[in-house]
Design an enzyme around this catalytic site. Structure first.
Site, PDB file in Angstrom:
ATOM      1  N   ASP A   1     -16.717  -6.153   7.258  1.00 21.63           N
ATOM      2  CA  ASP A   1     -17.572  -4.991   7.022  1.00 21.63           C
ATOM      3  C   ASP A   1     -19.034  -5.393   6.875  1.00 21.63           C
ATOM      4  O   ASP A   1     -19.916  -4.845   7.546  1.00 21.63           O
ATOM      5  CB  ASP A   1     -17.096  -4.220   5.785  1.00 21.63           C
ATOM      6  CG  ASP A   1     -16.826  -5.122   4.590  1.00 21.63           C
ATOM      7  OD1 ASP A   1     -17.047  -6.347   4.692  1.00 21.63           O
ATOM      8  OD2 ASP A   1     -16.392  -4.603   3.548  1.00 21.63           O
TER       9      ASP A   1
ATOM     10  N   ASP B   1      -9.954   3.175   3.816  1.00 25.50           N
ATOM     11  CA  ASP B   1      -8.774   2.369   3.543  1.00 25.50           C
ATOM     12  C   ASP B   1      -7.628   3.324   3.232  1.00 25.50           C
ATOM     13  O   ASP B   1      -7.845   4.489   2.854  1.00 25.50           O
ATOM     14  CB  ASP B   1      -9.016   1.441   2.353  1.00 25.50           C
ATOM     15  CG  ASP B   1      -9.978   0.316   2.704  1.00 25.50           C
ATOM     16  OD1 ASP B   1     -10.183   0.068   3.903  1.00 25.50           O
ATOM     17  OD2 ASP B   1     -10.526  -0.315   1.783  1.00 25.50           O
TER      18      ASP B   1
ATOM     19  N   ASP C   1      -5.794   3.673   0.776  1.00 30.76           N
ATOM     20  CA  ASP C   1      -5.626   4.130  -0.601  1.00 30.76           C
ATOM     21  C   ASP C   1      -6.825   4.949  -1.084  1.00 30.76           C
ATOM     22  O   ASP C   1      -6.940   5.222  -2.280  1.00 30.76           O
ATOM     23  CB  ASP C   1      -5.416   2.936  -1.533  1.00 30.76           C
ATOM     24  CG  ASP C   1      -6.597   1.982  -1.522  1.00 30.76           C
ATOM     25  OD1 ASP C   1      -7.338   1.981  -0.526  1.00 30.76           O
ATOM     26  OD2 ASP C   1      -6.786   1.233  -2.501  1.00 30.76           O
TER      27      ASP C   1
ATOM     28  N   LYS D   1      -6.513  -8.892  12.481  1.00 35.43           N
ATOM     29  CA  LYS D   1      -6.259  -8.087  11.279  1.00 35.43           C
ATOM     30  C   LYS D   1      -6.914  -6.706  11.336  1.00 35.43           C
ATOM     31  O   LYS D   1      -6.820  -6.014  12.340  1.00 35.43           O
ATOM     32  CB  LYS D   1      -6.698  -8.885  10.057  1.00 35.43           C
ATOM     33  CG  LYS D   1      -6.057 -10.269   9.971  1.00 35.43           C
ATOM     34  CD  LYS D   1      -6.520 -11.033   8.790  1.00 35.43           C
ATOM     35  CE  LYS D   1      -5.840 -12.399   8.715  1.00 35.43           C
ATOM     36  NZ  LYS D   1      -6.230 -13.283   9.815  1.00 35.43           N
ATOM     37  N   LYS D   2      -7.584  -6.311  10.253  1.00 34.58           N
ATOM     38  CA  LYS D   2      -8.111  -4.947  10.157  1.00 34.58           C
ATOM     39  C   LYS D   2      -9.193  -4.689  11.209  1.00 34.58           C
ATOM     40  O   LYS D   2      -9.252  -3.596  11.798  1.00 34.58           O
ATOM     41  CB  LYS D   2      -8.678  -4.713   8.760  1.00 34.58           C
ATOM     42  CG  LYS D   2      -9.249  -3.325   8.545  1.00 34.58           C
ATOM     43  CD  LYS D   2      -9.771  -3.177   7.125  1.00 34.58           C
ATOM     44  CE  LYS D   2     -10.424  -1.813   6.921  1.00 34.58           C
ATOM     45  NZ  LYS D   2     -10.954  -1.669   5.540  1.00 34.58           N
TER      46      LYS D   2
ATOM     47  N   ASP E   1      -0.803  -0.768  11.232  1.00 34.87           N
ATOM     48  CA  ASP E   1      -0.785  -2.087  11.857  1.00 34.87           C
ATOM     49  C   ASP E   1       0.546  -2.810  11.663  1.00 34.87           C
ATOM     50  O   ASP E   1       0.709  -3.912  12.168  1.00 34.87           O
ATOM     51  CB  ASP E   1      -1.925  -2.946  11.301  1.00 34.87           C
ATOM     52  CG  ASP E   1      -2.608  -3.743  12.395  1.00 34.87           C
ATOM     53  OD1 ASP E   1      -2.576  -3.307  13.555  1.00 34.87           O
ATOM     54  OD2 ASP E   1      -3.144  -4.824  12.086  1.00 34.87           O
TER      55      ASP E   1
ATOM     56  N   GLU F   1       0.866  -1.177   0.000  1.00 37.63           N
ATOM     57  CA  GLU F   1       0.000   0.000   0.000  1.00 37.63           C
ATOM     58  C   GLU F   1       0.902   1.227   0.000  1.00 37.63           C
ATOM     59  O   GLU F   1       1.231   1.751   1.067  1.00 37.63           O
ATOM     60  CB  GLU F   1      -0.914   0.001   1.229  1.00 37.63           C
ATOM     61  CG  GLU F   1      -1.953  -1.084   1.224  1.00 37.63           C
ATOM     62  CD  GLU F   1      -2.850  -1.012   2.458  1.00 37.63           C
ATOM     63  OE1 GLU F   1      -4.056  -1.212   2.299  1.00 37.63           O
ATOM     64  OE2 GLU F   1      -2.340  -0.755   3.565  1.00 37.63           O
TER      65      GLU F   1
END
Length: 920
Positions: A611, A447, A449, A422-423, A248, A219
């Site tokens: 999500d 996010d 990006d 994770k996220k 992270d 990223e």
């Protein structure tokens, strides 16, 4: 039967339009009708459905004459209407008029958004065609049951089960779109009500912005920093936003990059405010060679623009230099310290507490202490004007508020003994840290990006959250995902417009759109799992069980304050020891032990599509959501335009969807979830199962190649007639949907194509994985970070699209292509030597149309595996023709070898079997 249109769970840009003082408008859900466009002062924003003379705080002319109001309404209706909106009509005129009439008396505020539905000229045919197709499907099944094919019952049963499943999934998908609703935010009234106050301040609620990143390579950091710059420059009260970057990976590259970004923002943000530029992400802004100027000082713009372009280039050089500067600095400090471990050092001469370049104990990617650094403190509520131009600084900011919003760097604690989730785990840490520092009642997540493409996007979402009708019961506002650098034809359906511009509008008419990740504004207490107001009892307590929130009393005490939109801090004392201890506590891996985080609180754990599941949990609690599509696009990001990366992305979505279906089955949700909403969630989670039957259909031509006969159902002409009727009606429904959703024919075709590609390459693997998980009780679909292309030259703008990364995911679709190519070639060869009549050849050709149709649908995939050869698509058609000829020649050769002779002839009737190799 044709497969249903399955919704995707996530990602799918174009040219952006600048926001002008008098020429730009903001449109929601494909553009607000022109009769509801108003000016928003120097920000150049359209919006608004109410007369500008009516003040939002009750100071408007309550006694306005009916004749004047009627004249204004007629003038509005006479305005030109965008082609996107000509099929939509408002359904809340009476309520809007009543809101204008009462003028805010008794606490009643004007409506902050207008509601539209599809006009009957399209909606009624759309529903009628859906009903007719359902009747046709039922009649089709009745006919098939009465005419079983005794010569191939196993094929008949597979076909029957498959067609039944396709019919069910199509119905589940279609019924959720029978009442599409569009909601248009009224930014002018929002400004009147919350900004145009006597003291000059704003009453807009506070907002915390979450950004997540993990790897500065996959990223690229330039994307993340552009996202932050666009957020810092957004058109929202400066003292009422705070941005939290969650790194992270614990990388010092991100930390020092954020320092550089904060310094550059001191120039960039005032420049954006001074000249009202859009978009406010510099990489995107400077990529556009020309755009209309919409600011107030055009005589200074050219020089300021040139200076900022130079400053931005230097800023990017400094970011790139960090990758060499930090290791060189660390080597120098290590040589001086003469210690064994090669530490990574910060500029102030202290060791970086996160991940080191050369990992050591407690300084690895999955093992380091938590970090919170306040990069920019919360500013005061009084404007601070910049300095005039001078020899040292050529930019004149003397009339510009140069305050910057609060900016915080976070890297949570990592420990090898814990599953960090994770996220979702990172966002839950952001949730707790932000509660201690700012505790804004609203949260919006990005996010790394994605950037703010429309500086008024936050205000647009607030129109829904603060509306007097159902705002208090609205948990989140979802924006569509739009992307830059996607090829003009959108080969791999990155934009996913059928889902974002049709399916979500359909859900908007039920309980609201699903949460699909980036670009979503949440009400904080909804994320905490607290009931919406309409489901609360008289003795309801905001915090009914403190244990489920953990052991931080500061965090627990912040929850009621967030529920009442209270905020007492003027500047978070992040340097005080007490706050440091609390922050350290809520970032620890062990904090969530014994709590409901990851289950009933925060973002949900143990699933790839956290999500969608989180949004489902919020809907299940009784909250509703809103869909907001504005022009220019609210947010934009970067999509994977490489075929392999795109397939891995879809694998994660589809696998996560199936996990949700079996672990959070929508059909078993409580009574607070709307019946049609659970139908929609069922379709969004179970759609990969269709691929099991679809693959059978696509591979059935193998039987024709080797056996020379392939019947699914007799009598064949009747079977074909039913299929043609059902498929044609599907396409007609699609054409009507294109009209009201504002889509193009190419959007619809790409959706069809990539559904078939996903159904052959990805969905079967996802289904198999989930079956094995259920049987063996293993882990679910793992998260694979989607790599993004950092930069590209003008000559190779879409270079990534032509890169072939071979993976087992490509094999199933290649097999399907080979089988269907072989079926067509074999049919040609057998027609040459089989002695068929013209009627038999006509029937065979009709059957082979489906093979050709499948090849057309898989066409983008075939281009993808061609690499750079795909720049000349005609080569693919030549290769197909050569393959047909080669297979036909092989069939003729085999026939000649068996019979000892070759003769091309026709029969006038009967005799030979003919193929019916179905692709659907």
């Amino acid at each position: 039967m044709a497969p249903p249109q399955a919704p995707a769970n996530g990602a799918g840009h174009g040219d952006t339009a600048s926001g002008g003082e008098t020429t730009s408008v903001v449109e929601s859900n494909g553009g607000a009708p022109a009769d509801h466009v108003g000016s928003n002062g120097s920000n150049g924003v359209g919006g608004g459905a109410a007369p500008s003379s009516v003040a939002a705080n009750g100071n408007g002319n309550v006694t306005q004459k009916r004749g004047e109001r009627r004249k204004k309404e007629e003038k509005k209706k006479a305005a030109a209407i965008s082609p996107k909106d000509k099929y939509w009509t408002p359904i809340d005129d009476e309520e809007a008029a009543a809101a204008v009439e009462d003028g805010g008396e008794d606490g009643r505020r004007p409506l902050l958004f207008r509601t539209y539905r599809v006009k009957g000229i399209l909606l009624h045919p759309y529903r009628l065609l859906t009903l007719l197709r359902l009747i046709a499907i039922i009649l089709f099944f009745i006919w098939r049951i009465r005419h079983p094919h005794a010569d191939g019952m196993w094929l008949w049963w597979i076909s029957m089960v498959g067609d039944f499943w396709f019919g069910i999934t199509w119905l589940l998908n279609q019924v959720a779109k029978l009442n599409p609703i569009k909601r248009v935010p009224d930014l002018a009234l929002l400004k009147q009500q919350f900004d145009d106050l006597p003291d000059g301040n704003s009453n807009l609620p506070r907002l915390d912005v979450f950004i997540n990143t993990v790897d500065p390579i996959n990223e690229p950091m330039i994307y993340t920093m552009n996202s932050i710059l666009s957020i810092l420059a957004v058109d929202y009260p400066v003292d009422r936003t705070a941005t939290y970057l969650s790194d992270d990976g614990g990388s010092i590259i991100h930390y020092e990059g954020l320092l550089e970004t904060a310094n550059f923002a001191a120039l960039w943000v005032p420049f954006c405010r001074k000249h009202c530029i859009e978009p406010r992400a510099p990489e995107s802004y400077f990529a556009v060679k020309s755009r209309p100027y919409t600011g107030n000082v055009p005589d200074e713009f050219v020089d300021d623009h040139r200076r900022m372009s130079r400053e931005y280039d230097e800023y990017k050089v400094r970011l790139d230099a960090l990758f060499t500067k930090i290791p060189e600095r660390s080597d120098a400090y290590n040589a001086e310290a003469n210690e064994g471990a090669k530490a990574t050092w910060m500029a102030d001469g202290t060791q970086w507490p996160g991940t080191w370049f050369d990992p050591a104990e407690n300084h690895k990617k999955g093992q380091h202490a938590g970090i919170v650094k306040v990069m920019l403190k919360n500013p005061g509520d009084e404007p601070q004007f910049g300095a005039p131009a001078s020899s040292a600084n050529s930019l004149d900011f003397s009339a510009v508020d140069v305050r910057l919003p609060m900016l915080v760097y976070i890297s949570r604690e990592k420990n090898p003994g814990y599953d960090h989730q994770k996220k979702a785990g990172a966002m839950n840490v952001q949730l707790r840290v932000s509660a201690l520092l700012t505790n804004a009642p609203f949260i919006i997540n990005f996010d790394g990006d994605h950037y703010v493409n429309n500086s008024l996007a936050f205000r647009a979402a607030m129109c829904f959250m603060l509306d007097r009708r159902d705002g208090d019961n609205t948990a989140f506002v979802q924006f569509p995902q739009r992307f830059d650098d996607v090829d003009p034809t959108d080969r791999y359906c990155n934009h996913n417009r059928v889902f974002f511009d049709a399916t979500l509008l359909g859900l908007n008419g039920i309980q609201g759109p699903s949460y699909v990740g980036t670009g979503c504004m949440f009400r904080r207490i909804a994320v905490y799992g607290i009931d919406p107001p309409r489901w609360r009892s008289d003795d309801f307590k905001i915090v009914d069980n403190a244990d489920k929130f953990g052991n931080s009393m500061s965090f627990i005490n912040s929850i009621p304050a967030a529920a009442h939109q209270e905020w007492s801090m003027t500047s978070p004392p992040a340097d005080e020891e007490l706050i440091k201890e609390e922050l350290d506590s809520v970032m620890k891996c062990a904090y969530e032990d014994g709590t409901e985080f990851g289950n009933e609180i925060g973002w949900v754990y143990n699933i790839a599509t956290e999500d969608v599941v989180t949004g489902f949990r919020v809907h299940r609690t009784g909250w509703r959501s809103m869909y907001c599509r504005i022009e220019p696009d609210a947010f934009r990001g970067t999509a994977p335009i490489n075929l392999t990366e795109r397939l891995y992305q879809i694998l994660r979505w589809s696998g996560g969807s199936l996990e949700m279906f079996f672990s959070h089955c929508p059909l078993l949700a409580g009574r607070r979830l709307n019946f049609m909403q659970r139908i929609a969630y069922t379709n969004m989670t179970a759609y990969p199962i269709s691929s099991v039957f679809l693959v059978f259909y696509l591979l059935f031509p193998v039987i024709w190649i080797f056996r020379g006969e392939f019947y699914i159902q007799k009598p064949f002409p009747t079977y074909v007639l039913y299929l043609v009727i059902v498929i044609v009606m599907t396409e007609l429904i699609g054409m009507v949907e294109i009209k009201w959703a504002g889509l193009t024919l190419l959007d619809w075709i790409r959706n069809e194509q990539f559904y078939i590609i996903g159904a052959t390459a990805v969905y079967p693997l996802a289904t198999l994985h989930i079956i094995l998980k259920l049987v063996l009780r293993g882990k679910g679909v793992s998260f694979k970070l989607t790599a993004k292309q950092a930069t590209s030259t003008v000559n190779e703008k879409y270079a990534e699209m032509y890169i072939v990364q071979w993976t087992p995911l490509l094999i199933p679709t290649i097999v399907v292509i080979a089988v269907n190519v072989g079926a067509i070639g074999a049919a040609i060869g057998k027609a040459i030597v089989g002695g068929w009549s013209l009627l038999q050849m006509a029937d065979a050709s009709l059957g082979l149309v489906f093979n050709a149709w499948i090849l057309l649908l898989i066409y983008p995939f075939a281009l993808g595996i061609m690499g750079r050869w795909s720049k000349r698509p005609y080569i693919l058609f030549i290769l197909f023709l050569i393959a047909f000829v080669v297979v036909a020649a092989v069939v003729v050769a085999i026939h000649t070898a068996r019979t000892g002779s070759f003769r091309f002839h026709f029969k006038h009737s009967g005799g030979a079997s003919f193929p019916t190799s179905w692709g659907f």
